[in-house]
Scaffold this motif. Structure first.
Motif, PDB file in Angstrom:
ATOM      1  N   LYS A 100       0.873  -1.076  -0.069  1.00  9.98           N
ATOM      2  CA  LYS A 100      -0.140   0.127   0.127  1.00  9.98           C
ATOM      3  C   LYS A 100       0.908   1.252   0.067  1.00  9.98           C
ATOM      4  CE  LYS A 100      -3.730  -2.135   2.087  1.00  9.98           C
ATOM      5  NZ  LYS A 100      -4.567  -2.174   3.450  1.00  9.98           N
ATOM      6  N   ARG A 101       1.915   1.285   0.666  1.00 14.27           N
ATOM      7  CA  ARG A 101       2.891   2.352   0.795  1.00 14.27           C
ATOM      8  C   ARG A 101       3.691   2.441  -0.620  1.00 14.27           C
ATOM      9  NH1 ARG A 101       3.759   4.214   6.316  1.00 14.27           N
ATOM     10  NH2 ARG A 101       2.738   2.591   7.544  1.00 14.27           N
ATOM     11  N   ILE A 102       4.025   1.557  -1.023  1.00 14.14           N
ATOM     12  CA  ILE A 102       4.680   1.575  -2.476  1.00 14.14           C
ATOM     13  C   ILE A 102       3.714   2.235  -3.598  1.00 14.14           C
ATOM     14  CG2 ILE A 102       5.555   0.063  -4.205  1.00 14.14           C
ATOM     15  CD1 ILE A 102       6.800  -1.568  -2.300  1.00 14.14           C
ATOM     16  N   LEU A 103       2.170   1.542  -3.509  1.00 16.99           N
ATOM     17  CA  LEU A 103       1.551   2.152  -4.334  1.00 16.99           C
ATOM     18  C   LEU A 103       1.087   3.716  -4.191  1.00 16.99           C
ATOM     19  CD1 LEU A 103      -1.081  -0.771  -4.863  1.00 16.99           C
ATOM     20  CD2 LEU A 103       0.573  -0.063  -6.634  1.00 16.99           C
ATOM     21  N   GLY A 104       1.317   3.965  -2.846  1.00 16.39           N
ATOM     22  CA  GLY A 104       1.109   5.354  -2.569  1.00 16.39           C
ATOM     23  C   GLY A 104       1.922   6.244  -3.363  1.00 16.39           C
ATOM     24  N   ILE A 105       3.360   5.737  -3.532  1.00 11.83           N
ATOM     25  CA  ILE A 105       4.242   6.809  -4.069  1.00 11.83           C
ATOM     26  C   ILE A 105       3.771   6.445  -5.756  1.00 11.83           C
ATOM     27  CG2 ILE A 105       6.651   6.682  -4.886  1.00 11.83           C
ATOM     28  CD1 ILE A 105       7.415   5.546  -2.391  1.00 11.83           C
TER      29      ILE A 105
ATOM     30  N   ALA B  70       3.066   9.860  -7.956  1.00 14.27           N
ATOM     31  CA  ALA B  70       3.945  10.226  -9.260  1.00 14.27           C
ATOM     32  C   ALA B  70       2.873  10.199 -10.380  1.00 14.27           C
ATOM     33  CB  ALA B  70       4.703   8.893  -9.435  1.00 14.27           C
ATOM     34  N   LEU B  71       1.719   9.494 -10.374  1.00 11.01           N
ATOM     35  CA  LEU B  71       0.483   9.438 -11.444  1.00 11.01           C
ATOM     36  C   LEU B  71       0.013  10.900 -11.215  1.00 11.01           C
ATOM     37  CD1 LEU B  71      -0.395   7.627 -13.543  1.00 11.01           C
ATOM     38  CD2 LEU B  71      -2.230   6.917 -11.711  1.00 11.01           C
ATOM     39  N   ALA B  72      -0.359  11.434 -10.080  1.00 12.33           N
ATOM     40  CA  ALA B  72      -0.595  12.799 -10.108  1.00 12.33           C
ATOM     41  C   ALA B  72       0.074  13.783 -10.735  1.00 12.33           C
ATOM     42  CB  ALA B  72      -0.947  13.304  -8.434  1.00 12.33           C
TER      43      ALA B  72
ATOM     44  N   TYR C 113       1.231  17.293 -15.441  1.00 15.42           N
ATOM     45  CA  TYR C 113       1.971  17.566 -16.461  1.00 15.42           C
ATOM     46  C   TYR C 113       1.270  17.531 -17.974  1.00 15.42           C
ATOM     47  CZ  TYR C 113       5.468  17.592 -20.283  1.00 15.42           C
ATOM     48  OH  TYR C 113       6.312  17.672 -21.620  1.00 15.42           O
ATOM     49  N   PHE C 114       0.703  16.426 -18.157  1.00 18.23           N
ATOM     50  CA  PHE C 114      -0.245  16.029 -19.410  1.00 18.23           C
ATOM     51  C   PHE C 114      -1.290  16.838 -19.468  1.00 18.23           C
ATOM     52  CE2 PHE C 114       2.542  12.192 -19.512  1.00 18.23           C
ATOM     53  CZ  PHE C 114       3.054  12.328 -21.015  1.00 18.23           C
ATOM     54  N   CYS C 115      -2.025  17.055 -18.586  1.00 20.07           N
ATOM     55  CA  CYS C 115      -3.145  17.986 -18.513  1.00 20.07           C
ATOM     56  C   CYS C 115      -2.936  19.428 -18.913  1.00 20.07           C
ATOM     57  CB  CYS C 115      -4.111  17.908 -17.387  1.00 20.07           C
ATOM     58  SG  CYS C 115      -5.283  16.540 -17.103  1.00 20.07           S
ATOM     59  N   ILE C 116      -1.837  19.961 -18.569  1.00 16.31           N
ATOM     60  CA  ILE C 116      -1.536  21.227 -18.710  1.00 16.31           C
ATOM     61  C   ILE C 116      -0.634  21.398 -19.888  1.00 16.31           C
ATOM     62  CG2 ILE C 116       0.057  23.372 -17.836  1.00 16.31           C
ATOM     63  CD1 ILE C 116      -0.626  22.056 -14.926  1.00 16.31           C
ATOM     64  N   PHE C 117       0.319  20.826 -20.025  1.00 20.65           N
ATOM     65  CA  PHE C 117       1.137  21.044 -21.436  1.00 20.65           C
ATOM     66  C   PHE C 117       0.734  20.182 -22.563  1.00 20.65           C
ATOM     67  CE2 PHE C 117       3.988  21.869 -17.581  1.00 20.65           C
ATOM     68  CZ  PHE C 117       4.139  23.242 -18.156  1.00 20.65           C
ATOM     69  N   GLN C 118       0.065  19.176 -22.496  1.00 23.96           N
ATOM     70  CA  GLN C 118      -0.204  18.388 -23.631  1.00 23.96           C
ATOM     71  C   GLN C 118      -1.827  18.641 -24.148  1.00 23.96           C
ATOM     72  OE1 GLN C 118       1.945  16.712 -25.527  1.00 23.96           O
ATOM     73  NE2 GLN C 118       3.472  17.315 -24.113  1.00 23.96           N
ATOM     74  N   PHE C 119      -2.619  18.971 -23.196  1.00 23.22           N
ATOM     75  CA  PHE C 119      -3.993  19.217 -23.410  1.00 23.22           C
ATOM     76  C   PHE C 119      -4.529  20.469 -23.459  1.00 23.22           C
ATOM     77  CE2 PHE C 119      -4.320  14.430 -21.830  1.00 23.22           C
ATOM     78  CZ  PHE C 119      -4.112  14.129 -22.946  1.00 23.22           C
ATOM     79  N   GLY C 120      -4.066  21.200 -22.189  1.00 21.14           N
ATOM     80  CA  GLY C 120      -4.781  22.405 -21.914  1.00 21.14           C
ATOM     81  C   GLY C 120      -4.111  23.645 -22.830  1.00 21.14           C
TER      82      GLY C 120
ATOM     83  N   GLY D  26      -3.153  12.872  -5.845  1.00 19.38           N
ATOM     84  CA  GLY D  26      -1.998  13.137  -4.897  1.00 19.38           C
ATOM     85  C   GLY D  26      -2.549  12.805  -3.496  1.00 19.38           C
ATOM     86  N   VAL D  27      -3.939  13.272  -3.079  1.00 20.36           N
ATOM     87  CA  VAL D  27      -4.470  12.898  -1.705  1.00 20.36           C
ATOM     88  C   VAL D  27      -4.432  11.406  -1.454  1.00 20.36           C
ATOM     89  CG1 VAL D  27      -6.303  13.418  -0.173  1.00 20.36           C
ATOM     90  CG2 VAL D  27      -5.424  15.123  -1.372  1.00 20.36           C
ATOM     91  N   PHE D  28      -4.910  10.788  -2.388  1.00 22.22           N
ATOM     92  CA  PHE D  28      -5.195   9.296  -2.185  1.00 22.22           C
ATOM     93  C   PHE D  28      -3.730   8.662  -1.811  1.00 22.22           C
ATOM     94  CE2 PHE D  28      -5.618   4.925  -3.809  1.00 22.22           C
ATOM     95  CZ  PHE D  28      -6.491   4.670  -3.121  1.00 22.22           C
ATOM     96  N   GLY D  29      -2.705   9.081  -2.778  1.00 18.58           N
ATOM     97  CA  GLY D  29      -1.363   8.537  -2.739  1.00 18.58           C
ATOM     98  C   GLY D  29      -0.595   8.848  -1.292  1.00 18.58           C
ATOM     99  N   TYR D  30      -0.990  10.315  -1.057  1.00 18.14           N
ATOM    100  CA  TYR D  30      -0.488  10.656   0.490  1.00 18.14           C
ATOM    101  C   TYR D  30      -1.227   9.742   1.702  1.00 18.14           C
ATOM    102  CZ  TYR D  30       0.211  13.643   4.531  1.00 18.14           C
ATOM    103  OH  TYR D  30       0.734  13.977   5.545  1.00 18.14           O
ATOM    104  N   PHE D  31      -2.356   9.409   1.620  1.00 21.30           N
ATOM    105  CA  PHE D  31      -3.026   8.907   2.540  1.00 21.30           C
ATOM    106  C   PHE D  31      -2.299   7.415   2.644  1.00 21.30           C
ATOM    107  CE2 PHE D  31      -6.781  11.681   2.947  1.00 21.30           C
ATOM    108  CZ  PHE D  31      -6.076  12.510   4.052  1.00 21.30           C
TER     109      PHE D  31
END
Length: 75
Positions: free
Chosen positions: A5-10, A14-16, A21-28, A59-64
């Protein structure tokens, strides 16, 4: 299981960052620079509505998950 669970949090954090990045620089931003009204509206929706929801949520899900909030002893 808690280690997984902690590894998947990281991974979620990273996915966040990747989705931000992709939403801002590739799509938006490319949609905003075209000048067509439908592209500008889509770019604004991507940048100001969808990107924060997706990135902050992941990010919040990963943090928790990283902090161990989903472990069995917390319940």
């Amino acid at each position: 299981m808690d280690l997984l669970k902690r590894i998947l949090g990281i991974l979620w954090i990273a996915l966040a960052l990747l989705t931000a990045y992709f939403c801002i620089f590739q799509f938006g931003l490319p949609k905003l620079s075209t000048g067509h009204q439908e592209d500008v509206v889509f770019g604004i929706i991507i940048l100001f509505i969808l990107t924060p929801i997706i990135s902050i949520g992941l990010g919040v899900f990963g943090y928790f998950a990283l902090k161990g909030e989903f472990s069995a002893d917390k319940m």
